[in-house]
Write a protein that holds these residues in place. Structure first.
Motif, PDB file in Angstrom:
ATOM      1  N   ARG A 137       0.826  -1.202   0.000  1.00 47.74           N
ATOM      2  CA  ARG A 137       0.000   0.000   0.000  1.00 47.74           C
ATOM      3  C   ARG A 137       0.864   1.257   0.000  1.00 47.74           C
ATOM      4  O   ARG A 137       1.917   1.310   0.641  1.00 47.74           O
ATOM      5  CB  ARG A 137      -0.913  -0.004   1.223  1.00 47.74           C
ATOM      6  CG  ARG A 137      -1.840   1.193   1.239  1.00 47.74           C
ATOM      7  CD  ARG A 137      -2.979   1.093   2.179  1.00 47.74           C
ATOM      8  NE  ARG A 137      -2.607   0.529   3.460  1.00 47.74           N
ATOM      9  CZ  ARG A 137      -3.440   0.433   4.475  1.00 47.74           C
ATOM     10  NH1 ARG A 137      -4.672   0.834   4.359  1.00 47.74           N
ATOM     11  NH2 ARG A 137      -3.038  -0.087   5.623  1.00 47.74           N
ATOM     12  N   VAL A 138       0.388   2.271  -0.715  1.00 48.01           N
ATOM     13  CA  VAL A 138       1.065   3.563  -0.812  1.00 48.01           C
ATOM     14  C   VAL A 138       0.114   4.616  -0.252  1.00 48.01           C
ATOM     15  O   VAL A 138      -1.017   4.736  -0.718  1.00 48.01           O
ATOM     16  CB  VAL A 138       1.415   3.885  -2.284  1.00 48.01           C
ATOM     17  CG1 VAL A 138       2.024   5.271  -2.402  1.00 48.01           C
ATOM     18  CG2 VAL A 138       2.332   2.831  -2.869  1.00 48.01           C
ATOM     19  N   ARG A 139       0.579   5.371   0.764  1.00 49.06           N
ATOM     20  CA  ARG A 139      -0.233   6.445   1.340  1.00 49.06           C
ATOM     21  C   ARG A 139       0.579   7.724   1.356  1.00 49.06           C
ATOM     22  O   ARG A 139       1.658   7.766   1.937  1.00 49.06           O
ATOM     23  CB  ARG A 139      -0.662   6.114   2.776  1.00 49.06           C
ATOM     24  CG  ARG A 139      -1.675   5.008   2.855  1.00 49.06           C
ATOM     25  CD  ARG A 139      -2.335   4.902   4.210  1.00 49.06           C
ATOM     26  NE  ARG A 139      -1.399   4.627   5.280  1.00 49.06           N
ATOM     27  CZ  ARG A 139      -1.365   5.290   6.426  1.00 49.06           C
ATOM     28  NH1 ARG A 139      -2.188   6.281   6.649  1.00 49.06           N
ATOM     29  NH2 ARG A 139      -0.491   4.970   7.360  1.00 49.06           N
ATOM     30  N   GLY A 140       0.059   8.748   0.683  1.00 50.52           N
ATOM     31  CA  GLY A 140       0.786  10.006   0.640  1.00 50.52           C
ATOM     32  C   GLY A 140      -0.097  11.169   0.273  1.00 50.52           C
ATOM     33  O   GLY A 140      -1.126  10.994  -0.385  1.00 50.52           O
ATOM     34  N   LEU A 141       0.319  12.361   0.695  1.00 50.83           N
ATOM     35  CA  LEU A 141      -0.404  13.561   0.303  1.00 50.83           C
ATOM     36  C   LEU A 141      -0.271  13.780  -1.199  1.00 50.83           C
ATOM     37  O   LEU A 141      -1.239  14.077  -1.889  1.00 50.83           O
ATOM     38  CB  LEU A 141       0.136  14.783   1.052  1.00 50.83           C
ATOM     39  CG  LEU A 141      -0.059  14.790   2.566  1.00 50.83           C
ATOM     40  CD1 LEU A 141       0.642  15.984   3.189  1.00 50.83           C
ATOM     41  CD2 LEU A 141      -1.536  14.803   2.899  1.00 50.83           C
TER      42      LEU A 141
END
Length: 165
Positions: A104-108
């Protein structure tokens, strides 16, 4: 008191009347030597292509990964190099993927370049996917994707559900 500090400054007393002029001249050349590293900002940590890390990485700074990481990564700015492989969740304010991410990739702000290969879900505030990028998973926009922890379901936050009321 102020006259004592001027005594400690190099140069004759005539220059003590204009302390700003020599300081300005001294500051400009020193800035020429550090254009890539502004004051107060640390240089990005680089994990070279021959390095394999097994475990989680966490920093408030920037990381550039060129090797292999088997674990989760948290950073301010994460750059995944073309030769890099990351197996785990990545969480950062700004993420640039040039290589492979499995997880999973989580970023603004998330950017997948044309050489990116991502297998996993992307949770973002803003996203850019260049032509040629390979992506398998779902994309979800959230106002603050960094606020969420690992569990994605919203059901546990609902009162009265599952607590026998």
């Amino acid at each position: 008191m102020f006259s004592k500090s001027r005594i400690n400054e190099p140069g004759p007393k005539a220059e003590a009347e204009k302390p700003k002029a020599p300081e300005t001249q001294m500051t400009k050349p020193s800035m020429d030597f550090t254009p890539s590293a502004p004051k107060g900002k640390a240089v990005a940590s680089v994990l070279s292509s021959d390095l394999t890390v097994v475990g989680n990485l966490r920093t408030t700074g920037d990381i550039q990964v060129e090797g292999t990481v088997e674990g989760d990564i948290r950073a301010h700015l994460l750059t995944v190099g073309e030769s890099a492989t990351i197996r785990g969740e990545i969480v950062a304010d700004d993420i640039v993927v040039n290589g492979r991410v499995i997880g999973r990739v989580r970023g603004l702000k998330v950017r997948l370049t044309s050489t990116a290969r991502v297998e996993g879900d992307i949770i973002h505030k803003t996203i850019a996917i260049e032509s040629g990028a390979h992506f398998e998973g779902s994309v979800q926009r959230q106002e603050d994707p960094l606020a969420n922890g690992r569990p994605t379901p919203a059901a546990p936050a609902m009162p009265g559900v599952g607590d026998g009321v």
